[in-house]
Design a protein around this motif. Sequence first.
Motif, PDB file in Angstrom:
ATOM      1  N   ILE A  14      -6.432   3.297 -15.167  1.00  0.00           N
ATOM      2  CA  ILE A  14      -6.449   3.690 -13.756  1.00  0.00           C
ATOM      3  C   ILE A  14      -7.128   5.051 -13.672  1.00  0.00           C
ATOM      4  O   ILE A  14      -6.722   5.993 -14.354  1.00  0.00           O
ATOM      5  CB  ILE A  14      -5.022   3.735 -13.202  1.00  0.00           C
ATOM      6  CG1 ILE A  14      -4.372   2.347 -13.336  1.00  0.00           C
ATOM      7  CG2 ILE A  14      -5.007   4.194 -11.752  1.00  0.00           C
ATOM      8  CD1 ILE A  14      -2.874   2.339 -13.120  1.00  0.00           C
ATOM      9  N   GLY A  49      -6.200  -0.044   1.521  1.00  0.00           N
ATOM     10  CA  GLY A  49      -5.860   1.185   2.206  1.00  0.00           C
ATOM     11  C   GLY A  49      -7.031   1.691   3.037  1.00  0.00           C
ATOM     12  O   GLY A  49      -8.189   1.299   2.832  1.00  0.00           O
ATOM     13  N   ARG A  83      -0.369  -4.052  -7.104  1.00  0.00           N
ATOM     14  CA  ARG A  83      -0.935  -2.887  -6.406  1.00  0.00           C
ATOM     15  C   ARG A  83      -1.941  -2.221  -7.330  1.00  0.00           C
ATOM     16  O   ARG A  83      -1.668  -1.970  -8.502  1.00  0.00           O
ATOM     17  CB  ARG A  83       0.186  -1.901  -6.055  1.00  0.00           C
ATOM     18  CG  ARG A  83      -0.345  -0.554  -5.570  1.00  0.00           C
ATOM     19  CD  ARG A  83       0.773   0.443  -5.326  1.00  0.00           C
ATOM     20  NE  ARG A  83       0.219   1.786  -5.220  1.00  0.00           N
ATOM     21  CZ  ARG A  83       0.485   2.792  -6.046  1.00  0.00           C
ATOM     22  NH1 ARG A  83       1.332   2.608  -7.052  1.00  0.00           N
ATOM     23  NH2 ARG A  83      -0.087   3.975  -5.885  1.00  0.00           N
ATOM     24  N   VAL A 125      -4.089  -4.164  -2.619  1.00  0.00           N
ATOM     25  CA  VAL A 125      -3.179  -5.157  -3.176  1.00  0.00           C
ATOM     26  C   VAL A 125      -3.997  -6.400  -3.492  1.00  0.00           C
ATOM     27  O   VAL A 125      -4.793  -6.861  -2.662  1.00  0.00           O
ATOM     28  CB  VAL A 125      -2.025  -5.491  -2.219  1.00  0.00           C
ATOM     29  CG1 VAL A 125      -1.163  -6.625  -2.787  1.00  0.00           C
ATOM     30  CG2 VAL A 125      -1.167  -4.258  -1.965  1.00  0.00           C
ATOM     31  N   ILE A 181       0.845  -1.192   0.000  1.00  0.00           N
ATOM     32  CA  ILE A 181       0.000   0.000   0.000  1.00  0.00           C
ATOM     33  C   ILE A 181       0.881   1.243   0.000  1.00  0.00           C
ATOM     34  O   ILE A 181       1.757   1.401   0.858  1.00  0.00           O
ATOM     35  CB  ILE A 181      -0.930   0.010   1.231  1.00  0.00           C
ATOM     36  CG1 ILE A 181      -1.859  -1.215   1.227  1.00  0.00           C
ATOM     37  CG2 ILE A 181      -1.729   1.298   1.293  1.00  0.00           C
ATOM     38  CD1 ILE A 181      -2.830  -1.256   0.084  1.00  0.00           C
ATOM     39  N   ARG A 241      -5.882   5.054  -0.932  1.00  0.00           N
ATOM     40  CA  ARG A 241      -6.921   4.505  -1.811  1.00  0.00           C
ATOM     41  C   ARG A 241      -6.433   3.281  -2.583  1.00  0.00           C
ATOM     42  O   ARG A 241      -7.083   2.833  -3.524  1.00  0.00           O
ATOM     43  CB  ARG A 241      -7.404   5.587  -2.776  1.00  0.00           C
ATOM     44  CG  ARG A 241      -8.097   6.753  -2.080  1.00  0.00           C
ATOM     45  CD  ARG A 241      -8.443   7.859  -3.063  1.00  0.00           C
ATOM     46  NE  ARG A 241      -9.482   7.454  -4.004  1.00  0.00           N
ATOM     47  CZ  ARG A 241      -9.899   8.213  -5.019  1.00  0.00           C
ATOM     48  NH1 ARG A 241      -9.345   9.401  -5.219  1.00  0.00           N
ATOM     49  NH2 ARG A 241     -10.847   7.783  -5.829  1.00  0.00           N
ATOM     50  N   ASP A 242      -5.310   2.712  -2.190  1.00  0.00           N
ATOM     51  CA  ASP A 242      -4.760   1.528  -2.842  1.00  0.00           C
ATOM     52  C   ASP A 242      -5.380   0.244  -2.304  1.00  0.00           C
ATOM     53  O   ASP A 242      -5.913   0.194  -1.192  1.00  0.00           O
ATOM     54  CB  ASP A 242      -3.246   1.423  -2.579  1.00  0.00           C
ATOM     55  CG  ASP A 242      -2.418   2.419  -3.358  1.00  0.00           C
ATOM     56  OD1 ASP A 242      -2.972   3.100  -4.235  1.00  0.00           O
ATOM     57  OD2 ASP A 242      -1.207   2.500  -3.071  1.00  0.00           O
ATOM     58  N   ALA A 264      -8.453   2.017  -5.820  1.00  0.00           N
ATOM     59  CA  ALA A 264      -9.191   0.755  -5.751  1.00  0.00           C
ATOM     60  C   ALA A 264     -10.648   0.951  -5.357  1.00  0.00           C
ATOM     61  O   ALA A 264     -11.466   0.040  -5.525  1.00  0.00           O
ATOM     62  CB  ALA A 264      -8.511  -0.191  -4.759  1.00  0.00           C
ATOM     63  N   TYR A 316       3.228   2.209 -14.144  1.00  0.00           N
ATOM     64  CA  TYR A 316       2.634   1.308 -13.152  1.00  0.00           C
ATOM     65  C   TYR A 316       3.019  -0.141 -13.426  1.00  0.00           C
ATOM     66  O   TYR A 316       3.008  -0.599 -14.577  1.00  0.00           O
ATOM     67  CB  TYR A 316       1.108   1.418 -13.177  1.00  0.00           C
ATOM     68  CG  TYR A 316       0.565   2.720 -12.671  1.00  0.00           C
ATOM     69  CD1 TYR A 316       0.424   2.951 -11.307  1.00  0.00           C
ATOM     70  CD2 TYR A 316       0.186   3.732 -13.553  1.00  0.00           C
ATOM     71  CE1 TYR A 316      -0.082   4.159 -10.838  1.00  0.00           C
ATOM     72  CE2 TYR A 316      -0.324   4.937 -13.094  1.00  0.00           C
ATOM     73  CZ  TYR A 316      -0.454   5.139 -11.732  1.00  0.00           C
ATOM     74  OH  TYR A 316      -0.955   6.333 -11.269  1.00  0.00           O
ATOM     75  N   PRO A 355      -4.043   1.156  -7.657  1.00  0.00           N
ATOM     76  CA  PRO A 355      -4.393   2.505  -7.192  1.00  0.00           C
ATOM     77  C   PRO A 355      -5.884   2.801  -7.413  1.00  0.00           C
ATOM     78  O   PRO A 355      -6.525   2.192  -8.265  1.00  0.00           O
ATOM     79  CB  PRO A 355      -3.515   3.413  -8.068  1.00  0.00           C
ATOM     80  CG  PRO A 355      -2.483   2.506  -8.675  1.00  0.00           C
ATOM     81  CD  PRO A 355      -3.127   1.174  -8.789  1.00  0.00           C
ATOM     82  N   SER A 400      -4.522  10.304 -12.963  1.00  0.00           N
ATOM     83  CA  SER A 400      -3.902   9.009 -12.656  1.00  0.00           C
ATOM     84  C   SER A 400      -2.563   8.770 -13.342  1.00  0.00           C
ATOM     85  O   SER A 400      -1.939   7.734 -13.108  1.00  0.00           O
ATOM     86  CB  SER A 400      -4.863   7.876 -13.025  1.00  0.00           C
ATOM     87  OG  SER A 400      -5.111   7.837 -14.419  1.00  0.00           O
ATOM     88  N   ASN A 453      -0.728   4.455  -1.191  1.00  0.00           N
ATOM     89  CA  ASN A 453      -1.695   5.532  -1.009  1.00  0.00           C
ATOM     90  C   ASN A 453      -2.903   4.970  -0.266  1.00  0.00           C
ATOM     91  O   ASN A 453      -3.206   3.773  -0.361  1.00  0.00           O
ATOM     92  CB  ASN A 453      -2.101   6.074  -2.384  1.00  0.00           C
ATOM     93  CG  ASN A 453      -3.052   7.249  -2.315  1.00  0.00           C
ATOM     94  OD1 ASN A 453      -4.254   7.069  -2.113  1.00  0.00           O
ATOM     95  ND2 ASN A 453      -2.537   8.446  -2.480  1.00  0.00           N
TER      96      ASN A 453
END
Length: 389
Positions: free
Chosen positions: A88, A70, A144, A29, A22, A26-27, A148, A135, A146, A107, A24
């Motif tokens: 993204i 996150g 990961r 995994v 993680i 707002r991430d 999410a 990315y 972003p 993004s 950020n």
Amino acid sequence: MKATCWMGRNTVEVRNVPDPGIVNARDAVVRVTSTAICGSDLHLYDGYVPTMKKGDILGHEFMGEVVEVGPQVRNLRVGDRVVVPFPIACGNCLSCQNGMYSVCENSNPNAGVAERLMGHSPAGIFGYSHMLGGYAGGQAEYARVPFADVGPIKVEDGLPDEKVLFLSDILPTGWMGAEMCDIKPGDVIAIWGAGPVGQLAAVSARLMGAERVICIDRLPYRLHHAERAGAETLNYEEVDVLEALQDMTAGRGPDACIDAVGMEAHHGNPAMYAYDRTKQATRLETDRPYALRQAILACRNGGTVSVIGVYGGFVDKFPMGAIMNRSLTLRAGQCHVQRYMRPLMDRIRHGDIDPSFVISHRMRLEDAPHAYEMFKNKENECNKVVLTT
């Protein structure tokens, strides 16, 4: 973890790399359970997309299980099965608010690089060069994700991976390609490229009410897949495509034409192919636009040309005169995947469409180098490869 890494032109390797985490709030995994090699990945493999770096992790079609979220991701929980869209998107900018997720304004952290080539930057994309964000992609054991809280869609029933994996890219892309044609009952739609995207565009066009769909390619096994998708077919190595389409439409031409080929078109005109290959190899043009040129010339007056094949930069001998003088509409775009995931999931669930028919090979992640070579060279009737971890 293991990941498929770009190591230079025509070279990928499965390497051990650090696990993602993680970064950020707002991430998320995701532990990847299924991922696929896309035709547009071959543009990276062939070295035609700039700003790739040795060791970059490839892959933008993937799904799996959430293993970490996150603190600002409230729509997902650990253990959820999700499909991840390839663009993204932040969900908050003007583009996202208008459903144009593939041109998200927030993004791409390397927006300045894209702006120098394109004027403005599109969204960041998983595993698709540093120009589009740098990315790490999803051809890996973990990824990961972003934003999410905006992108992934939960798979809350027992649908297997193979039925929903392609919600990440090629099913929405084929659907959007057909949607941009504004299909009306009785329309004839011609599609250049009978690969997986062209096949799903054919299915989509039929579901939208097209009376006839005609797919153009040179590989018999891909044409067979297109026929299974409800299309008539033309092998451009056996017929003059423009003449054949005129004959099939009483001299008028298709109502709309879809370019599902993009920057590395092969074609049956040796002189033009040599011209484009030479200019592309010497970087005097970045893309081979033969399919696009032919689609424009074939389309009926007042018709629409829909471009969903990937282009990276500049093309030569573009028939702008035909577009202007014949009142053609040109529509194009990377797919706004998030817009289509839920309605297409419902169509899969209701049995309207099963995109898994495009799969020809199922392999392990560690077999990715062989899979790329097989897919590029069209060996063993390779139509679509799904990799599992």
